[in-house]
Design a protein around this motif. Structure first.
Motif, mmCIF file in Angstrom:
data_model
loop_
_atom_site.group_PDB
_atom_site.id
_atom_site.type_symbol
_atom_site.label_atom_id
_atom_site.label_comp_id
_atom_site.label_asym_id
_atom_site.label_seq_id
_atom_site.Cartn_x
_atom_site.Cartn_y
_atom_site.Cartn_z
ATOM 1 N N UNK A 25 0.844 -1.192 0.000
ATOM 2 C CA UNK A 25 0.000 0.000 0.000
ATOM 3 C C UNK A 25 0.882 1.246 0.000
ATOM 4 N N UNK A 26 0.530 2.228 -0.810
ATOM 5 C CA UNK A 26 1.214 3.523 -0.801
ATOM 6 C C UNK A 26 0.182 4.606 -1.112
ATOM 7 N N UNK A 32 -6.657 2.406 -2.253
ATOM 8 C CA UNK A 32 -7.968 1.878 -2.654
ATOM 9 C C UNK A 32 -8.545 2.591 -3.873
ATOM 10 N N UNK A 33 -8.498 3.892 -3.888
ATOM 11 C CA UNK A 33 -9.121 4.645 -4.986
ATOM 12 C C UNK A 33 -8.353 4.478 -6.291
ATOM 13 N N UNK A 34 -7.044 4.520 -6.221
ATOM 14 C CA UNK A 34 -6.256 4.363 -7.443
ATOM 15 C C UNK A 34 -6.436 2.964 -8.010
ATOM 16 N N UNK A 35 -6.379 1.954 -7.154
ATOM 17 C CA UNK A 35 -6.577 0.575 -7.602
ATOM 18 C C UNK A 35 -7.937 0.412 -8.278
ATOM 19 N N UNK A 36 -8.997 0.835 -7.596
ATOM 20 C CA UNK A 36 -10.353 0.631 -8.118
ATOM 21 C C UNK A 36 -10.594 1.406 -9.407
ATOM 22 N N UNK A 54 -3.971 10.987 -8.463
ATOM 23 C CA UNK A 54 -2.780 10.125 -8.411
ATOM 24 C C UNK A 54 -1.518 10.952 -8.168
ATOM 25 N N UNK A 55 -0.730 10.566 -7.157
ATOM 26 C CA UNK A 55 0.533 11.214 -6.864
ATOM 27 C C UNK A 55 0.439 12.569 -6.197
ATOM 28 N N UNK A 56 -0.769 13.028 -5.851
ATOM 29 C CA UNK A 56 -0.938 14.359 -5.251
ATOM 30 C C UNK A 56 -0.963 14.328 -3.728
ATOM 31 N N UNK A 57 -0.779 13.141 -3.127
ATOM 32 C CA UNK A 57 -0.746 13.027 -1.676
ATOM 33 C C UNK A 57 0.104 11.817 -1.306
ATOM 34 N N UNK A 61 -3.932 12.110 5.644
ATOM 35 C CA UNK A 61 -4.352 13.513 5.775
ATOM 36 C C UNK A 61 -4.289 14.211 4.413
ATOM 37 N N UNK A 62 -3.241 13.941 3.646
ATOM 38 C CA UNK A 62 -3.107 14.517 2.313
ATOM 39 C C UNK A 62 -4.215 14.047 1.386
ATOM 40 N N UNK A 63 -4.615 12.779 1.519
ATOM 41 C CA UNK A 63 -5.701 12.245 0.696
ATOM 42 C C UNK A 63 -7.005 12.985 0.984
ATOM 43 N N UNK A 64 -7.264 13.241 2.260
ATOM 44 C CA UNK A 64 -8.476 13.982 2.638
ATOM 45 C C UNK A 64 -8.440 15.399 2.068
#
Length: 144
Positions: A25-26, A32-36, A54-57, A61-64
């Motif tokens: 996981x990274x 989860x979102x990138x995979x799906x 993709x690649x922006x977090x 916390x960055x994902x949120x």
């Protein structure tokens, strides 16, 4: 939103699951979102919506933060926006459809009785990665 699956989509689904088994996981790279959404692109021949994030977090916390910048208050809101109307019941999901689990999985893909997705590890020494959960652990589903 209904999409047409490309010929050989079952093979692509199997390849994606196999490839994900060995990847940790990274955040922002293999989550989860990138995979799906990459899987949706690959089996339905659609455009790359995961390019939005993709690649922006690189952290939860960055994902949120990225999700909020894109106008989504939750993964469910992102799913509604990107996937359209959800199925009336998760029980109607078929292999290859996207799901949103009410466990640590987040977005995933229906494999039949189970859903597969990418989840963070459970602590030091656990890199996370591909997990399988029963479809009963999924709250929402969208047709692909």
């Amino acid at each position: 939103m209904t999409t047409n699956r490309i010929p050989g989509w079952e093979h692509r689904l199997a390849e994606a699951i196999h490839a994900a088994r060995d990847r940790p996981f990274r955040w922002g790279r293999h989550d989860c979102a990138i995979f799906a959404f990459d899987l949706r692109r690959d089996i339905a021949g659609g455009h790359d919506v995961a390019a939005l994030w993709r690649g922006r977090y690189s952290t939860a916390r960055g994902a949120v933060r990225v999700m909020r910048r894109l106008g989504w208050t939750s993964l469910e809101a992102a799913g509604r926006d990107l996937l359209g109307e959800r199925l009336p019941s998760v029980h109607l999901a078929q292999r290859g459809d996207l799901v949103l689990a009410n466990t640590g999985l987040g977005f995933g893909v229906c494999l039949g009785a189970r859903a597969a997705g990418i989840a963070p590890g459970n602590g030091p020494g656990d890199p996370g990665g591909l997990i399988l959960v029963p479809m009963a652990a999924c709250a929402l589903a969208w047709r692909v």
